[in-house]
Design a protein around this motif. Structure first.
Motif, short mmCIF file in Angstrom:
data_model
loop_
_atom_site.label_atom_id
_atom_site.label_comp_id
_atom_site.label_asym_id
_atom_site.label_seq_id
_atom_site.Cartn_x
_atom_site.Cartn_y
_atom_site.Cartn_z
N SER A 287 7.47 3.85 -8.30
CA SER A 287 7.08 3.07 -9.46
C SER A 287 7.76 1.70 -9.36
O SER A 287 8.69 1.53 -8.57
N PRO A 288 7.32 0.72 -10.13
CA PRO A 288 7.97 -0.60 -10.06
C PRO A 288 9.48 -0.54 -10.28
O PRO A 288 10.24 -1.23 -9.58
N GLU A 289 9.94 0.25 -11.23
CA GLU A 289 11.38 0.35 -11.49
C GLU A 289 12.10 1.02 -10.33
O GLU A 289 13.20 0.62 -9.94
N GLU A 290 11.48 2.08 -9.79
CA GLU A 290 12.09 2.78 -8.66
C GLU A 290 12.15 1.87 -7.43
O GLU A 290 13.14 1.87 -6.69
N LEU A 291 11.10 1.10 -7.24
CA LEU A 291 11.06 0.21 -6.10
C LEU A 291 12.12 -0.91 -6.24
O LEU A 291 12.77 -1.28 -5.25
N LYS A 292 12.30 -1.37 -7.44
CA LYS A 292 13.32 -2.40 -7.68
C LYS A 292 14.71 -1.86 -7.39
O LYS A 292 15.55 -2.54 -6.76
N ASP A 293 14.97 -0.66 -7.85
CA ASP A 293 16.28 -0.05 -7.61
C ASP A 293 16.47 0.24 -6.13
O ASP A 293 17.59 0.07 -5.59
N LEU A 294 15.40 0.63 -5.45
CA LEU A 294 15.48 0.91 -4.01
C LEU A 294 15.80 -0.36 -3.22
O LEU A 294 16.63 -0.35 -2.31
N ALA B 252 0.83 -1.21 0.00
CA ALA B 252 0.00 0.00 0.00
C ALA B 252 0.86 1.26 0.00
O ALA B 252 0.55 2.24 -0.68
N VAL B 253 1.95 1.20 0.74
CA VAL B 253 2.84 2.36 0.80
C VAL B 253 3.82 2.35 -0.36
O VAL B 253 4.07 3.40 -0.99
N ASP B 254 4.37 1.16 -0.68
CA ASP B 254 5.39 1.08 -1.72
C ASP B 254 4.85 1.53 -3.07
O ASP B 254 5.49 2.33 -3.78
N ASN B 255 3.66 1.05 -3.46
CA ASN B 255 3.10 1.41 -4.76
C ASN B 255 2.61 2.85 -4.80
O ASN B 255 2.41 3.42 -5.88
N LYS B 256 2.43 3.41 -3.63
CA LYS B 256 1.94 4.79 -3.55
C LYS B 256 3.05 5.79 -3.83
O LYS B 256 2.80 6.86 -4.41
#
Length: 286
Positions: A208-215, A201-205
Motif C-alpha cells: 500500500s502507499p503507506e507500506e511502500l513509504k515505510d519500506l 507495477a510491482v510496488d503497487n501490487k
C-alpha cells in the motif's frame, strides 16, 4: 795406592760465600767475553727490579688495564640487546633494524610531524603532491584527512594503478569504484547505488502507499549505512596503516557543498541496481 788416589776424583767441597761471589764475578766476565757488544746485565739498568716472566707480565698488564675488557663487555651487551630489540619490534622480520615498514616512532619524518603538528592544505595545494615532482612526498586524502603514501610510490606515483587517488580527496571513488569520475569528497547521492529501482507495477501490487513509504525509509537507512561502512573501511585502512603516515587535513570552506552541484551516480555504480523484489513471505496482492 798413591797413584790410584790421585786418579780418583774427589767430591767437591762446598764453597764459602766469598768463593761463590768470586765465581759469579768470573761467570759474568766469561759471559761478556762470549757475547761481545752486549752490555753486562745490571739490576741498576732495570731500576733495581728483576725482569718478570712473560706470563706474569701479561697478567699484570690485564690488571693494570681493566677498562679495556669492560668496554668490550659493554659493546657486546649493547650489540646483543640491539639485535633482540630489533627482532621483537619487527615481529621477527630482522635482527639489524632493516624493517620494510618501521614503526612511526623510528621514522624521522614522523617525529617532525609530531613537533610541527598537522598541516592544512587547500585542494589546490594538495594537488601539488600527486607524485609528479619526485622531490615532494605523495599525499592523498580521504574524508578530508591527508596521508603520506610515499612508501608505496610505485602504486600511487605517476603510472601507478592508484595514481588517481594521489593529490586529491577522492572519498566518493572509494565507495563507488569509479576512480576516474568520482575524484571528489562529495558523498551526496552515493546511497543510490544501494537502493532498489522503483517498479510501480510491482510496488503497487504488493504494498500500500503507506507500506511502500515505510519500506523506502528503511531501504534508505540501510543504503546510508552501507555507504558509511564502505567509506569507514578505507578510512581505517589508512588511519591504522603502519606504512602510511598521517599528515593533516584538507582545508575547505564550511559551506563548500552548497556551492557544488550534486554529483550524478556514475554508470558503473548504477549498473548494480535492480528493481525492488516482491516480498518473500508470500504477502497477498493489493
Amino acid at each position: 795406592m798413591a797413584d790410584t788416589d790421585t786418579v780418583r776424583r774427589r767430591k767437591p767441597e762446598p764453597k764459602t760465600a766469598s768463593q761463590e761471589t768470586a765465581s759469579a764475578s768470573e761467570d759474568s766476565e766469561v759471559e761478556e767475553i762470549i757475547r761481545p757488544g752486549f752490555p753486562p746485565h745490571s739490576d741498576s739498568q732495570n731500576g733495581g727490579k728483576k725482569k718478570k716472566a712473560p706470563k706474569r707480565q701479561i697478567e699484570d698488564e690485564d690488571e693494570s688495564n681493566p677498562w679495556l675488557l669492560d668496554i668490550l663487555r659493554v659493546i657486546s651487551f649493547l650489540f646483543l640487546a640491539s639485535c633482540g630489540l630489533s627482532y621483537l619490534i619487527s615481529n621477527g622480520e630482522t635482527f639489524f633494524w632493516g624493517m620494510s615498514h618501521p614503526p612511526n616512532y623510528l621514522q624521522l619524518e614522523w617525529w617532525k610531524s609530531q613537533l610541527r603538528g598537522p598541516i592544512y592544505l587547500t585542494p589546490t595545494e594538495l594537488a601539488a603532491f600527486d607524485g609528479t615532482d619526485p622531490s615532494k612526498p605523495i599525499y592523498l586524502a580521504i574524508n578530508h584527512t591527508i596521508y603520506d603514501v610515499s612508501a608505496n610510490r610505485r602504486t600511487y606515483g605517476p603510472g601507478g594503478s592508484y595514481n588517481v587517488f594521489a593529490g586529491v580527496d577522492a572519498s566518493r571513488a572509494y565507495v563507488t569504484g569509479c576512480f576516474a569520475e568520482d575524484r571528489t569528497p562529495d558523498m551526496r547521492g552515493v546511497e543510490e547505488m544501494f537502493l532498489p529501482l522503483d517498479d510501480p507495477a510491482v510496488d503497487n501490487k504488493y504494498w500500500s502507499p503507506e507500506e511502500l513509504k515505510d519500506l523506502k525509509r528503511k531501504e534508505m537507512e540501510e543504503a546510508l549505512k552501507k555507504v558509511n561502512d564502505g567509506l569507514k573501511h578505507w578510512v581505517n585502512f589508512f588511519g591504522k596503516s603502519k606504512k602510511y603516515r598521517f599528515v593533516g587535513y584538507v582545508k575547505r570552506d564550511k559551506d563548500w557543498l552548497k556551492k557544488e552541484p550534486v554529483p550524478k551516480l556514475c554508470e558503473a555504480a548504477g549498473r548494480g541496481r535492480t528493481p525492488r523484489s516482491p516480498p518473500e513471505d508470500g504477502k497477498k496482492e493489493h
